[in-house]
Design an enzyme around this catalytic site. Structure first.
Site, PDB file in Angstrom:
ATOM      1  N   CYS A  67       0.827  -1.207   0.000  1.00  8.45           N
ATOM      2  CA  CYS A  67       0.000   0.000   0.000  1.00  8.45           C
ATOM      3  C   CYS A  67       0.866   1.264   0.000  1.00  8.45           C
ATOM      4  O   CYS A  67       2.011   1.255   0.462  1.00  8.45           O
ATOM      5  CB  CYS A  67      -0.881   0.040   1.230  1.00  8.45           C
ATOM      6  SG  CYS A  67      -2.164  -1.209   1.270  1.00  8.45           S
ATOM      7  N   GLU A  69       0.592   3.873   1.899  1.00  8.44           N
ATOM      8  CA  GLU A  69       0.934   4.325   3.255  1.00  8.44           C
ATOM      9  C   GLU A  69       2.196   3.620   3.748  1.00  8.44           C
ATOM     10  O   GLU A  69       3.091   4.226   4.334  1.00  8.44           O
ATOM     11  CB  GLU A  69      -0.222   4.024   4.222  1.00  8.44           C
ATOM     12  CG  GLU A  69      -1.515   4.754   3.921  1.00  8.44           C
ATOM     13  CD  GLU A  69      -2.442   3.953   3.003  1.00  8.44           C
ATOM     14  OE1 GLU A  69      -1.955   3.293   2.059  1.00  8.44           O
ATOM     15  OE2 GLU A  69      -3.657   4.001   3.242  1.00  8.44           O
ATOM     16  N   CYS A 100      -5.934   0.938   5.143  1.00  9.86           N
ATOM     17  CA  CYS A 100      -6.427  -0.418   5.425  1.00  9.86           C
ATOM     18  C   CYS A 100      -5.942  -0.855   6.807  1.00  9.86           C
ATOM     19  O   CYS A 100      -5.107  -0.177   7.433  1.00  9.86           O
ATOM     20  CB  CYS A 100      -5.948  -1.391   4.350  1.00  9.86           C
ATOM     21  SG  CYS A 100      -4.207  -1.839   4.514  1.00  9.86           S
TER      22      CYS A 100
HETATM   23  N1  THU Z   1      -4.268   0.340  -1.244  1.00  7.64           N
HETATM   24  C1  THU Z   1      -3.465   1.299  -0.725  1.00  7.64           C
HETATM   25  O1  THU Z   1      -2.423   1.648  -1.293  1.00  7.64           O
HETATM   26  N2  THU Z   1      -3.841   1.891   0.438  1.00  7.64           N
HETATM   27  C2  THU Z   1      -5.005   1.623   1.104  1.00  7.64           C
HETATM   28  O2  THU Z   1      -5.234   2.175   2.167  1.00  7.64           O
HETATM   29  C3  THU Z   1      -5.970   0.703   0.523  1.00  7.64           C
HETATM   30  C4  THU Z   1      -5.473  -0.139  -0.607  1.00  7.64           C
HETATM   31  C5  THU Z   1      -3.879  -0.278  -2.522  1.00  7.64           C
HETATM   32  C6  THU Z   1      -3.415  -1.696  -2.424  1.00  7.64           C
HETATM   33  C7  THU Z   1      -3.686  -2.194  -3.846  1.00  7.64           C
HETATM   34  O3  THU Z   1      -2.596  -1.845  -4.669  1.00  7.64           O
HETATM   35  C8  THU Z   1      -4.895  -1.380  -4.284  1.00  7.64           C
HETATM   36  O4  THU Z   1      -4.982  -0.282  -3.394  1.00  7.64           O
HETATM   37  C9  THU Z   1      -6.213  -2.148  -4.281  1.00  7.64           C
HETATM   38  O5  THU Z   1      -6.422  -2.759  -3.063  1.00  7.64           O
END
Ligand code: THU
Length: 148
Positions: A67, A69, A100
Site C-alpha cells: 500500500c 501508506e 487499510c
Molecule cells: N491500497 C493502498 O495503497 N492503500 C489503502 O489504504 C488501501 C489499498 C492499494 C493496495 C492495492 O494496490 C490497491 O490499493 C487495491 O487494493
C-alpha cells in the site's frame, strides 16, 4: 534518491493538511497498479515538518502488493525518520480512502495519535485520527517490559 520536501508550517493546520494532500496526489502519479487500477498516494508529515511520500506498488503475485501508506513509512524509516504527525491519503476514485487495517497497524507503531487526512469535496482535507481508527491497538508499549 529520497525526495524529502521541507514544509513551512506557519500554524495553519488546514493549510498544512492541504499541502500534504497535494504531495499525496503527486505521489499517486507514480502508483504501480496494473492489476487493481486503483491508484493510491500517501504523504507523511514527519516530526521535523518534512514530507515523505509513497504510492502503492502491486505485483503479479498479488499478495505481495504494498500500500501507499506503508511505502511512505518504510521510505521514511529507512532514512532515519521515526515520528509522524500526520499522513494524507488519496486515490484515483472520488470517494475518500482511509488506510487499510495492515497500514493502520504499521502507522500505530510510530505514533498512535497521528492525524489521518483524506480528501473531501473539492480537495478539502477531512481530518481524523489513528486512535479513532484503531482503538486499543497493539503497539510497542505492550512489549516494553520485555525490552532490555
Ligand atoms: N491500497 C493502498 O495503497 N492503500 C489503502 O489504504 C488501501 C489499498 C492499494 C493496495 C492495492 O494496490 C490497491 O490499493 C487495491 O487494493
Amino acid at each position: 534518491m529520497l525526495t524529502v520536501i521541507s514544509l513551512c508550517v506557519q500554524g495553519d493546520l488546514m493549510a498544512t493538511y492541504s499541502e500534504l494532500l497535494f504531495h499525496a496526489r503527486r505521489a499517486m502519479q507514480h502508483s504501480y497498479a496494473p492489476y487493481s487500477r486503483f491508484r493510491v498516494g500517501a504523504a507523511l508529515l514527519t516530526g521535523d515538518d518534512e514530507i515523505v511520500t509513497g504510492c502503492n506498488v502491486e505485483n503479479a503475485s498479488y499478495g505481495l502488493s504494498n500500500c501507499a501508506e506503508r511505502t511512505a513509512v518504510f521510505r521514511a524509516v529507512s532514512e532515519g525518520m521515526k515520528f509522524f504527525k500526520a499522513i494524507a491519503v488519496v486515490s484515483s476514485r472520488s470517494n475518500p480512502v482511509y488506510p487499510c487495517g495492515a497500514c493502520r497497524q504499521v502507522l500505530y507503531e510510530f505514533n498512535p495519535r497521528m492525524k489521518i487526512v483524506v480528501e473531501g469535496r473539492g480537495g478539502k482535507p477531512i481530518v481524523s485520527s489513528l486512535l479513532r481508527m484503531l482503538p486499543s491497538g497493539f503497539g510497542p508499549q505492550n512489549l516494553a517490559k520485555l525490552r532490555r
